[in-house]
Design a protein around this motif. Structure first.
Motif, PDB file in Angstrom:
ATOM      1  N   ARG A  22       3.291 -59.191  40.189  1.00 44.33           N
ATOM      2  CA  ARG A  22       3.120 -59.931  38.922  1.00 44.33           C
ATOM      3  C   ARG A  22       3.701 -59.127  37.753  1.00 44.33           C
ATOM      4  NH1 ARG A  22      -0.125 -64.165  37.487  1.00 44.33           N
ATOM      5  NH2 ARG A  22      -0.712 -64.288  35.280  1.00 44.33           N
ATOM      6  N   LEU A  23       3.461 -57.825  37.747  1.00 41.69           N
ATOM      7  CA  LEU A  23       3.968 -56.943  36.694  1.00 41.69           C
ATOM      8  C   LEU A  23       5.494 -56.987  36.634  1.00 41.69           C
ATOM      9  CD1 LEU A  23       3.528 -54.432  34.725  1.00 41.69           C
ATOM     10  CD2 LEU A  23       3.728 -53.032  36.794  1.00 41.69           C
ATOM     11  N   GLN A  24       6.135 -56.779  37.781  1.00 44.29           N
ATOM     12  CA  GLN A  24       7.598 -56.747  37.809  1.00 44.29           C
ATOM     13  C   GLN A  24       8.198 -58.119  37.517  1.00 44.29           C
ATOM     14  OE1 GLN A  24       9.339 -53.807  38.240  1.00 44.29           O
ATOM     15  NE2 GLN A  24      11.113 -54.998  37.603  1.00 44.29           N
ATOM     16  N   THR A  25       7.548 -59.168  37.986  1.00 46.16           N
ATOM     17  CA  THR A  25       8.032 -60.522  37.712  1.00 46.16           C
ATOM     18  C   THR A  25       7.941 -60.828  36.227  1.00 46.16           C
ATOM     19  OG1 THR A  25       7.336 -61.216  39.930  1.00 46.16           O
ATOM     20  CG2 THR A  25       7.764 -62.955  38.329  1.00 46.16           C
ATOM     21  N   ALA A  26       6.853 -60.395  35.597  1.00 47.68           N
ATOM     22  CA  ALA A  26       6.710 -60.592  34.149  1.00 47.68           C
ATOM     23  C   ALA A  26       7.832 -59.876  33.406  1.00 47.68           C
ATOM     24  CB  ALA A  26       5.352 -60.078  33.681  1.00 47.68           C
ATOM     25  N   TYR A  27       8.176 -58.669  33.857  1.00 50.13           N
ATOM     26  CA  TYR A  27       9.287 -57.943  33.232  1.00 50.13           C
ATOM     27  C   TYR A  27      10.556 -58.793  33.259  1.00 50.13           C
ATOM     28  CZ  TYR A  27      13.166 -54.667  32.803  1.00 50.13           C
ATOM     29  OH  TYR A  27      14.327 -54.062  32.422  1.00 50.13           O
ATOM     30  N   GLY A  28      10.853 -59.398  34.394  1.00 52.53           N
ATOM     31  CA  GLY A  28      12.049 -60.236  34.502  1.00 52.53           C
ATOM     32  C   GLY A  28      12.037 -61.400  33.534  1.00 52.53           C
ATOM     33  N   TYR A  29      10.902 -62.067  33.412  1.00 54.70           N
ATOM     34  CA  TYR A  29      10.811 -63.199  32.484  1.00 54.70           C
ATOM     35  C   TYR A  29      10.963 -62.752  31.030  1.00 54.70           C
ATOM     36  CZ  TYR A  29       9.474 -66.589  36.055  1.00 54.70           C
ATOM     37  OH  TYR A  29       9.462 -67.440  37.139  1.00 54.70           O
ATOM     38  N   TYR A  30      10.370 -61.613  30.684  1.00 53.12           N
ATOM     39  CA  TYR A  30      10.508 -61.126  29.305  1.00 53.12           C
ATOM     40  C   TYR A  30      11.947 -60.721  28.998  1.00 53.12           C
ATOM     41  CZ  TYR A  30       5.386 -60.973  29.136  1.00 53.12           C
ATOM     42  OH  TYR A  30       4.046 -61.296  29.163  1.00 53.12           O
ATOM     43  N   VAL A  31      12.617 -60.095  29.967  1.00 52.52           N
ATOM     44  CA  VAL A  31      14.025 -59.730  29.769  1.00 52.52           C
ATOM     45  C   VAL A  31      14.871 -60.984  29.586  1.00 52.52           C
ATOM     46  CG1 VAL A  31      16.048 -58.729  30.933  1.00 52.52           C
ATOM     47  CG2 VAL A  31      13.868 -57.502  30.916  1.00 52.52           C
ATOM     48  N   ASP A  32      14.600 -62.029  30.389  1.00 49.30           N
ATOM     49  CA  ASP A  32      15.330 -63.295  30.249  1.00 49.30           C
ATOM     50  C   ASP A  32      15.352 -63.785  28.808  1.00 49.30           C
ATOM     51  OD1 ASP A  32      15.791 -63.515  32.967  1.00 49.30           O
ATOM     52  OD2 ASP A  32      14.320 -65.098  33.296  1.00 49.30           O
ATOM     53  N   LYS A  33      14.216 -63.674  28.138  1.00 46.52           N
ATOM     54  CA  LYS A  33      14.043 -64.257  26.803  1.00 46.52           C
ATOM     55  C   LYS A  33      14.115 -63.205  25.707  1.00 46.52           C
ATOM     56  CE  LYS A  33      13.636 -68.084  28.910  1.00 46.52           C
ATOM     57  NZ  LYS A  33      14.924 -68.762  29.167  1.00 46.52           N
ATOM     58  N   THR A  34      14.615 -62.014  26.031  1.00 45.56           N
ATOM     59  CA  THR A  34      14.778 -60.891  25.103  1.00 45.56           C
ATOM     60  C   THR A  34      13.492 -60.620  24.317  1.00 45.56           C
ATOM     61  OG1 THR A  34      15.752 -62.150  23.257  1.00 45.56           O
ATOM     62  CG2 THR A  34      17.259 -61.351  24.958  1.00 45.56           C
ATOM     63  N   GLN A  35      12.378 -60.716  25.002  1.00 42.00           N
ATOM     64  CA  GLN A  35      11.075 -60.407  24.398  1.00 42.00           C
ATOM     65  C   GLN A  35      10.793 -58.926  24.657  1.00 42.00           C
ATOM     66  OE1 GLN A  35       9.060 -63.584  26.508  1.00 42.00           O
ATOM     67  NE2 GLN A  35       8.953 -64.817  24.638  1.00 42.00           N
ATOM     68  N   TRP A  36      11.451 -58.091  23.858  1.00 41.51           N
ATOM     69  CA  TRP A  36      11.505 -56.664  24.146  1.00 41.51           C
ATOM     70  C   TRP A  36      10.175 -55.964  23.987  1.00 41.51           C
ATOM     71  CZ3 TRP A  36      15.231 -57.048  27.042  1.00 41.51           C
ATOM     72  CH2 TRP A  36      16.451 -57.640  26.698  1.00 41.51           C
ATOM     73  N   ASP A  37       9.354 -56.355  23.023  1.00 45.88           N
ATOM     74  CA  ASP A  37       8.044 -55.721  22.884  1.00 45.88           C
ATOM     75  C   ASP A  37       7.168 -56.026  24.096  1.00 45.88           C
ATOM     76  OD1 ASP A  37       7.993 -54.180  20.455  1.00 45.88           O
ATOM     77  OD2 ASP A  37       8.103 -56.065  19.350  1.00 45.88           O
ATOM     78  N   GLU A  38       7.193 -57.283  24.537  1.00 41.36           N
ATOM     79  CA  GLU A  38       6.397 -57.656  25.705  1.00 41.36           C
ATOM     80  C   GLU A  38       6.858 -56.874  26.941  1.00 41.36           C
ATOM     81  OE1 GLU A  38       7.590 -59.693  23.472  1.00 41.36           O
ATOM     82  OE2 GLU A  38       5.850 -60.840  22.747  1.00 41.36           O
ATOM     83  N   ALA A  39       8.177 -56.715  27.093  1.00 43.41           N
ATOM     84  CA  ALA A  39       8.701 -55.948  28.224  1.00 43.41           C
ATOM     85  C   ALA A  39       8.285 -54.482  28.129  1.00 43.41           C
ATOM     86  CB  ALA A  39      10.221 -56.073  28.287  1.00 43.41           C
ATOM     87  N   ALA A  40       8.404 -53.892  26.949  1.00 49.25           N
ATOM     88  CA  ALA A  40       8.061 -52.474  26.774  1.00 49.25           C
ATOM     89  C   ALA A  40       6.579 -52.217  27.021  1.00 49.25           C
ATOM     90  CB  ALA A  40       8.451 -52.012  25.377  1.00 49.25           C
ATOM     91  N   ASP A  41       5.741 -53.189  26.705  1.00 49.37           N
ATOM     92  CA  ASP A  41       4.297 -53.024  26.911  1.00 49.37           C
ATOM     93  C   ASP A  41       3.933 -52.863  28.387  1.00 49.37           C
ATOM     94  OD1 ASP A  41       3.818 -53.211  24.198  1.00 49.37           O
ATOM     95  OD2 ASP A  41       3.263 -55.332  24.251  1.00 49.37           O
ATOM     96  N   LEU A  42       4.836 -53.207  29.303  1.00 47.26           N
ATOM     97  CA  LEU A  42       4.566 -53.106  30.737  1.00 47.26           C
ATOM     98  C   LEU A  42       4.740 -51.683  31.271  1.00 47.26           C
ATOM     99  CD1 LEU A  42       6.483 -56.314  31.897  1.00 47.26           C
ATOM    100  CD2 LEU A  42       4.060 -56.114  31.312  1.00 47.26           C
ATOM    101  N   PHE A  43       5.266 -50.774  30.445  1.00 45.67           N
ATOM    102  CA  PHE A  43       5.575 -49.419  30.889  1.00 45.67           C
ATOM    103  C   PHE A  43       4.428 -48.447  30.606  1.00 45.67           C
ATOM    104  CE2 PHE A  43       9.669 -51.397  30.749  1.00 45.67           C
ATOM    105  CZ  PHE A  43      10.435 -50.746  31.694  1.00 45.67           C
ATOM    106  N   ALA A  44       4.281 -47.465  31.488  1.00 43.50           N
ATOM    107  CA  ALA A  44       3.319 -46.398  31.266  1.00 43.50           C
ATOM    108  C   ALA A  44       3.760 -45.528  30.089  1.00 43.50           C
ATOM    109  CB  ALA A  44       3.185 -45.538  32.527  1.00 43.50           C
ATOM    110  N   ARG A  45       2.837 -44.757  29.549  1.00 47.35           N
ATOM    111  CA  ARG A  45       3.132 -43.963  28.351  1.00 47.35           C
ATOM    112  C   ARG A  45       4.296 -43.005  28.552  1.00 47.35           C
ATOM    113  NH1 ARG A  45      -2.477 -44.586  28.084  1.00 47.35           N
ATOM    114  NH2 ARG A  45      -2.850 -42.801  29.459  1.00 47.35           N
ATOM    115  N   ASP A  46       4.373 -42.356  29.731  1.00 45.29           N
ATOM    116  CA  ASP A  46       5.444 -41.389  29.969  1.00 45.29           C
ATOM    117  C   ASP A  46       6.477 -41.924  30.956  1.00 45.29           C
ATOM    118  OD1 ASP A  46       3.911 -41.365  32.236  1.00 45.29           O
ATOM    119  OD2 ASP A  46       3.768 -39.176  32.398  1.00 45.29           O
ATOM    120  N   ALA A  47       6.664 -43.219  30.984  1.00 44.24           N
ATOM    121  CA  ALA A  47       7.600 -43.861  31.918  1.00 44.24           C
ATOM    122  C   ALA A  47       9.035 -43.470  31.618  1.00 44.24           C
ATOM    123  CB  ALA A  47       7.453 -45.382  31.830  1.00 44.24           C
TER     124      ALA A  47
END
Length: 199
Positions: A22-47
């Protein structure tokens, strides 16, 4: 360990795998729509994030800033990012996943590209939630759709001059017509052997 404990562990493992998918799939959907904050929120602090030959970005906020350097969705643009074939390996609060991405990038009058990439990612359970710990996207093919997959092959993206990376790319490779197979994080499910790149 009794049957109930074994069953509980199996269920927990399945739920972890579903959460990572679900996490990785959400990343793909956010990238599709250039929702960069939503995509960045999926990453760990030191990712870390590493896409094509653009170098490595370290830390959630650097990743957020990098993503915001990419094009925005507007009339006449299309950014499809389909993630397929997930293979997830879980070990406690850490996990790894391999994915294939099929990409379509269109900017009317400028760009009409199709591409393929392989992800070899790492995940971590941080604050009780699965997050992306390392996103490494190996772009193996990009082509101008109008010229065809072979004749239209174009180089993958390179370092963004306006936002340099924190470190160089960790793997030196080239996209089609070169051949590169990103190393697998998992052993062969039947033989138990790790794949070794042929020289």
């Amino acid at each position: 360990m009794d049957d109930l404990e074994t069953l509980a562990l199996r269920i927990a493992r399945i739920e972890d795998e579903r959460a990572i998918i679900r996490l990785q799939t959400a990343y793909g959907y956010y990238v599709d729509k250039t929702q960069w904050d939503e995509a960045a929120d999926l990453f760990a602090r030191d990712a870390t994030l590493e896409i094509a030959a653009r170098g490595l970005y370290r830390g959630q906020e650097r990743i957020r800033a990098y993503l915001k350097c990419l094009p925005s969705l507007a009339e006449g643009t299309l950014f499809n990012h389909m993630q397929l074939q997930p293979l997830i390996t879980i070990d406690g609060d850490r996990a790894w996943g391999r994915w294939r991405a099929i990409m379509e990038v269109t900017i009317t009058g400028q760009v009409d590209m199709v591409g393929e990439a392989t992800y070899e990612n790492a995940y971590v359970r941080e604050d009780g939630v699965w997050k992306i710990a390392r996103l490494q996207c190996f772009v193996t093919h990009y082509a101008d759709r109008r010229a065809g997959l072979a004749e239209g092959a174009i180089p993958m993206g390179t370092v963004l001059s306006e936002f340099p990376p924190d470190a160089p790319q960790t793997t030196d490779y080239a996209s089609f017509p070169s051949v590169y197979v990103p190393p697998y994080h998992f052993a062969n499910p039947v033989t138990g052997r790790m794949w070794q790149e042929r020289s």
